[in-house]
Design a protein around this motif. Structure first.
Motif, mmCIF file in Angstrom:
data_model
loop_
_atom_site.group_PDB
_atom_site.id
_atom_site.type_symbol
_atom_site.label_atom_id
_atom_site.label_comp_id
_atom_site.label_asym_id
_atom_site.label_seq_id
_atom_site.Cartn_x
_atom_site.Cartn_y
_atom_site.Cartn_z
ATOM 1 N N GLN A 28 17.715 38.341 24.130
ATOM 2 C CA GLN A 28 17.852 39.215 23.172
ATOM 3 C C GLN A 28 18.378 39.887 22.311
ATOM 4 N N CYS A 29 19.966 39.917 22.307
ATOM 5 C CA CYS A 29 20.615 39.769 20.970
ATOM 6 C C CYS A 29 20.061 38.586 20.383
ATOM 7 N N PHE A 30 20.083 37.580 20.978
ATOM 8 C CA PHE A 30 20.183 36.222 19.059
ATOM 9 C C PHE A 30 17.969 36.849 19.127
ATOM 10 N N LYS A 31 17.139 37.184 19.741
ATOM 11 C CA LYS A 31 15.958 37.192 18.642
ATOM 12 C C LYS A 31 16.009 37.783 18.122
ATOM 13 N N ASN A 32 16.669 39.571 18.569
ATOM 14 C CA ASN A 32 16.693 40.208 17.598
ATOM 15 C C ASN A 32 17.955 40.677 16.481
ATOM 16 N N ILE A 33 18.002 39.957 15.979
ATOM 17 C CA ILE A 33 19.225 40.572 15.147
ATOM 18 C C ILE A 33 18.641 39.222 13.792
ATOM 19 N N ALA A 34 18.914 39.128 12.317
ATOM 20 C CA ALA A 34 18.863 38.443 11.615
ATOM 21 C C ALA A 34 19.754 38.184 10.973
ATOM 22 N N TYR A 35 21.142 39.002 10.939
ATOM 23 C CA TYR A 35 22.282 38.901 10.070
ATOM 24 C C TYR A 35 23.591 39.402 10.735
ATOM 25 N N GLY A 36 24.327 39.188 11.370
ATOM 26 C CA GLY A 36 24.855 39.430 12.414
ATOM 27 C C GLY A 36 26.191 39.004 12.986
ATOM 28 N N GLU A 37 26.214 39.780 13.839
ATOM 29 C CA GLU A 37 27.050 38.830 14.958
ATOM 30 C C GLU A 37 27.265 39.155 16.709
ATOM 31 N N VAL A 38 27.347 38.492 17.370
ATOM 32 C CA VAL A 38 26.892 39.404 19.156
ATOM 33 C C VAL A 38 28.315 39.015 19.798
ATOM 34 N N VAL A 39 28.867 39.651 20.322
ATOM 35 C CA VAL A 39 30.876 39.475 20.702
ATOM 36 C C VAL A 39 30.223 39.858 22.604
ATOM 37 N N VAL A 40 30.990 38.723 22.850
ATOM 38 C CA VAL A 40 30.855 38.524 24.456
ATOM 39 C C VAL A 40 32.288 39.001 24.694
ATOM 40 N N THR A 41 32.618 40.075 25.604
ATOM 41 C CA THR A 41 33.659 40.571 26.743
ATOM 42 C C THR A 41 33.945 39.428 27.542
ATOM 43 N N ILE A 42 34.823 38.798 28.379
ATOM 44 C CA ILE A 42 34.992 38.177 28.819
ATOM 45 C C ILE A 42 36.090 38.470 29.764
ATOM 46 N N HIS A 43 36.122 38.913 31.489
ATOM 47 C CA HIS A 43 37.005 39.536 31.941
ATOM 48 C C HIS A 43 37.296 37.875 33.217
ATOM 49 N N ASP A 44 38.134 37.666 33.316
ATOM 50 C CA ASP A 44 38.179 36.676 34.820
ATOM 51 C C ASP A 44 37.303 35.927 34.902
ATOM 52 N N SER A 45 37.136 35.805 33.869
ATOM 53 C CA SER A 45 35.934 34.758 33.823
ATOM 54 C C SER A 45 34.163 34.935 33.686
ATOM 55 N N ARG A 46 34.145 36.412 33.885
ATOM 56 C CA ARG A 46 33.111 37.354 33.929
ATOM 57 C C ARG A 46 33.150 37.665 32.665
ATOM 58 N N ILE A 47 30.843 37.940 32.277
ATOM 59 C CA ILE A 47 31.134 38.829 31.154
ATOM 60 C C ILE A 47 31.113 39.605 31.711
ATOM 61 N N VAL A 48 31.638 40.561 30.759
ATOM 62 C CA VAL A 48 32.039 42.624 31.305
ATOM 63 C C VAL A 48 31.140 43.032 30.102
ATOM 64 N N GLN A 49 30.863 42.414 29.188
ATOM 65 C CA GLN A 49 31.075 43.013 28.172
ATOM 66 C C GLN A 49 29.583 42.310 26.544
ATOM 67 N N ILE A 50 28.313 43.034 25.908
ATOM 68 C CA ILE A 50 28.303 42.573 25.501
ATOM 69 C C ILE A 50 28.437 43.449 23.457
ATOM 70 N N GLU A 51 28.099 43.052 22.847
ATOM 71 C CA GLU A 51 27.930 43.854 21.647
ATOM 72 C C GLU A 51 27.480 43.378 20.489
#
Length: 62
Positions: A28-51
């Motif tokens: 959904q993040c990739f589909k709904n963004i025309a310009y910008g960035e998606v940042v994925v935060t990982i702790h202990d090999s697990r995704i904990v946050q998406i910005e």
């Protein structure tokens, strides 16, 4: 009483469900963004946050 094999199966299914939710959020993040960035935060090999940082672009005035 639940034995160890049943506990592993339950926790594995919970993780699989959470993995599906995370993948859907990323799509959904990739589909709904025309310009910008998606940042994925990982702790202990697990995704904990998406910005999602979105930029709005406007054509220059003539």
């Amino acid at each position: 009483m639940i034995d160890n094999s049943e506990k592993k199966a339950v926790s594995h299914n919970d993780c699989k469900s959470q993995d599906t939710i995370i993948l859907e959020e990323l799509v959904q993040c990739f589909k709904n963004i025309a310009y910008g960035e998606v940042v994925v935060t990982i702790h202990d090999s697990r995704i904990v946050q998406i910005e999602r940082r979105e930029k709005k672009r406007f054509p220059p005035e003539k």
